[in-house]
Design a protein around this motif. Structure first.
Motif, short mmCIF file in Angstrom:
data_model
loop_
_atom_site.label_atom_id
_atom_site.label_comp_id
_atom_site.label_asym_id
_atom_site.label_seq_id
_atom_site.Cartn_x
_atom_site.Cartn_y
_atom_site.Cartn_z
N PHE A 1 0.83 -1.20 0.00
CA PHE A 1 0.00 0.00 0.00
C PHE A 1 0.87 1.27 0.00
O PHE A 1 0.61 2.23 -0.72
CB PHE A 1 -0.94 0.00 1.21
N ASP B 1 2.22 1.82 -3.38
CA ASP B 1 1.17 2.35 -4.27
C ASP B 1 0.89 3.82 -3.96
O ASP B 1 0.66 4.63 -4.87
CB ASP B 1 -0.12 1.53 -4.11
N HIS C 1 -9.59 10.87 0.20
CA HIS C 1 -9.89 10.35 -1.13
C HIS C 1 -8.68 9.69 -1.75
O HIS C 1 -8.78 8.61 -2.35
CB HIS C 1 -10.42 11.48 -2.03
N LEU C 2 -7.51 10.32 -1.62
CA LEU C 2 -6.29 9.73 -2.17
C LEU C 2 -6.07 8.34 -1.57
O LEU C 2 -5.76 7.38 -2.29
CB LEU C 2 -5.10 10.64 -1.89
N LEU C 3 -6.23 8.21 -0.26
CA LEU C 3 -6.01 6.92 0.39
C LEU C 3 -7.05 5.90 -0.05
O LEU C 3 -6.74 4.73 -0.25
CB LEU C 3 -6.03 7.07 1.91
N ALA C 4 -8.28 6.34 -0.19
CA ALA C 4 -9.35 5.42 -0.60
C ALA C 4 -9.08 4.89 -2.01
O ALA C 4 -9.20 3.69 -2.27
CB ALA C 4 -10.70 6.13 -0.53
N PHE C 5 -8.70 5.80 -2.93
CA PHE C 5 -8.38 5.34 -4.28
C PHE C 5 -7.23 4.36 -4.25
O PHE C 5 -7.21 3.35 -4.94
CB PHE C 5 -8.01 6.53 -5.18
N THR C 6 -6.23 4.67 -3.43
CA THR C 6 -5.01 3.86 -3.42
C THR C 6 -5.26 2.48 -2.81
O THR C 6 -4.73 1.48 -3.29
CB THR C 6 -3.88 4.59 -2.67
N ILE C 7 -6.05 2.41 -1.75
CA ILE C 7 -6.26 1.09 -1.14
C ILE C 7 -7.06 0.20 -2.10
O ILE C 7 -6.82 -1.01 -2.19
CB ILE C 7 -6.93 1.19 0.26
N CYS C 8 -7.95 0.78 -2.87
CA CYS C 8 -8.65 -0.01 -3.90
C CYS C 8 -7.67 -0.50 -4.94
O CYS C 8 -7.76 -1.64 -5.42
CB CYS C 8 -9.74 0.83 -4.56
N ASP C 9 -6.72 0.36 -5.29
CA ASP C 9 -5.70 0.01 -6.26
C ASP C 9 -4.82 -1.13 -5.73
O ASP C 9 -4.53 -2.09 -6.45
CB ASP C 9 -4.86 1.26 -6.54
N THR C 10 -4.44 -1.03 -4.46
CA THR C 10 -3.62 -2.09 -3.85
C THR C 10 -4.38 -3.42 -3.89
O THR C 10 -3.82 -4.46 -4.26
CB THR C 10 -3.26 -1.73 -2.40
N ALA C 11 -5.65 -3.38 -3.54
CA ALA C 11 -6.46 -4.61 -3.55
C ALA C 11 -6.54 -5.17 -4.97
O ALA C 11 -6.47 -6.38 -5.18
CB ALA C 11 -7.85 -4.32 -3.02
N ASP C 12 -6.65 -4.26 -5.93
CA ASP C 12 -6.78 -4.66 -7.32
C ASP C 12 -5.51 -5.34 -7.84
O ASP C 12 -5.57 -6.19 -8.74
CB ASP C 12 -7.07 -3.42 -8.17
N ALA D 1 -14.22 6.13 -2.77
CA ALA D 1 -13.39 5.82 -3.94
C ALA D 1 -14.23 5.68 -5.20
O ALA D 1 -13.69 5.51 -6.29
CB ALA D 1 -12.58 4.55 -3.70
#
Lengths: 293, 293
Positions: free
Chosen positions: A254, A257, B193-204, B229
């Motif tokens: 994380f 990212d 918002h930045l963290l929310a987008f990024t954690i979704c990206d990490t999961a992805d 996100a």
């Protein structure tokens, strides 16, 4: 209809444990007799007032009389409680727990299991930011998942009974290895909690002016993080420590990212920024389709 | 009662703009005539179907006839739209925008302001993850804050009118400098918002197995991040770029705090872990008292 168990004992009737008791009490299908056990007299008194158990005890020997004993104490205390009740449990009965981190718990308890007793742990992926016997409710597990992590070679009949228990609570079940469980929970639960706690901490460390403003204007994003940051500190400390390896590994990814996102913003790389945002939206859409949003 | 303005024009009737129009239409206290302007024919068609404006136009000269012109387009497009409508606005009228990042926007537009026209921007701290004319609703601003950032030396009467506009929308108002505004929004809105987008990206980016599991078991924490996100990618890209300095500064502090939390977990420092968690709980409690939770 005959209930699934003659008797069920919940050790630690907090949010999860008291929700199981409420469900069992309401439906009558889970157990004929409900036992609540705890070391705290105020907790037992509260359970008595809530009238969600037939027998209330602080004695492990009484708890162990149930044909299913479910340990619902914080992760760090599960092994000790298991050692206490296993001294008294009778052959043919089932021990389970709801620990949210597996680590070495499965193999450790499996190794001390007396002949004829099954150990079938299962972790219900449900919760709120509240804790204690008053926080529970009988529909907590509806449409949620219970992740079963039975040790290898467990009795299939005992597994089927714990599956049935969670289904009667309204949950769907899936069986995973300890490692899969801990990896998945690091991503879906432990990392989000760690970030939520930390962003509150960052806000708390700002200048008084900005700190006051954060509290006033939290509506646009910040408060979504704070709901989960309201959770029980000791429980979460134990979870972070118990799952530290998987959690720190996921956190590393994380952080990498986040660093890429920061670089994209610093360099004005519009495509990289929107790419990451688009992925967030896709995951959200799938969650809605899966009825988990 | 005479409405606040003879006519109000919303340029960009999306989530925010269409909510203002709905509120004005419902109450009748904000403006006698409502004008909606946009460059997109489908958006204008949708506004017509929703019946939330009296006049619908793509012509800046028509938009500029209102005695209050409110620009509700994404941050990156505000200046250009302002330049277009200012060509036609008449003396005594007020230009406002709802941009969520100030940066140099205030001084830039102030510098090109014709004699007799006031520029009183105000940012309503309200929103959802949805966008477009269908996403708006008339109660969006109730109990929320509108942050006014009038350039120095602005006409007090014009400021009072924009304050009144937001009060009529149900919002409370506060006046801030551009710098204060951008610092505060970096913390309460842009960083989450930045963290929310990024954690979704990490999961992805995880293995297919873990990724599928994340989608199944999102209930315990992860999904709280995904709601925000789901927001509009272009809008957020523009916000991140427009507020990059304050955002990256706040992100640096957050990354340092996260690193300390990771170190505390790695070293088993129980007191440090619970200390951070306790602070999160305190902030949450204050939010509930402030009716922002």
């Amino acid at each position: 209809m005959t209930p699934l168990f003659k008797s069920l004992c919940v050790v630690g009737p907090g949010l999860i444990g008291s929700s199981v008791l409420r469900r069992a009490k309401e439906t009558g299908t889970i157990a004929g007799t409900l036992i609540a056990a705890d070391t705290s007299p105020p907790v037992l008194e509260r359970v008595r007032e809530l009238d969600i158990a037939d027998v209330i005890t602080s004695d492990p020997a009484v708890a162990a009389q149930a044909d299913c004993v479910m340990i619902c104490v914080p992760v760090g205390a599960v092994e000790e409680v298991a050692r206490q009740v296993l001294l008294y449990m009778k052959p043919g009965s089932i021990l389970t727990d709801v620990a949210s981190v597996r680590g070495q718990l499965g193999p450790t308890i499996h190794a001390i299991l007396p002949e004829g007793i099954s150990y079938i742990p299962g972790h219900p992926m449900a919760g709120t930011e509240h804790s204690g016997p008053d926080a529970g409710f009988s529909t907590l597990f509806e449409d949620r998942w219970a992740l079963l992590v039975p040790p290898e070679g467990s009795d299939p009949e005992a597994i089927a009974k714990i599956e049935a228990l969670w289904n009667l609570c309204g949950a769907r079940t899936k069986t995973l290895s300890d490692e899969q469980h801990d990896q998945i929970c690091a991503m879906v639960s432990h990392l989000p909690h760690l970030l939520a706690f930390t962003i509150c901490d960052t806000a708390d460390n700002l200048s008084d002016e900005i700190r006051a403003a954060v509290l006033d204007y939290a509506a646009s994003g910040f408060r979504d993080f704070t709901r989960i940051a309201a959770s029980d500190p000791v429980m979460w400390r134990d979870i972070f420590l118990a799952n530290r390896e998987a959690l720190l590994g996921t956190l590393d990814r994380f952080m990498a990212d986040t660093q890429s996102m920061a670089d994209a913003i610093r360099n004005g790389d519009e495509a990289a920024i929107t790419g990451r945002i688009e992925r967030g939206r896709a995951i959200r859409r799938t969650l809605i389709e899966n009825r988990q949003a």
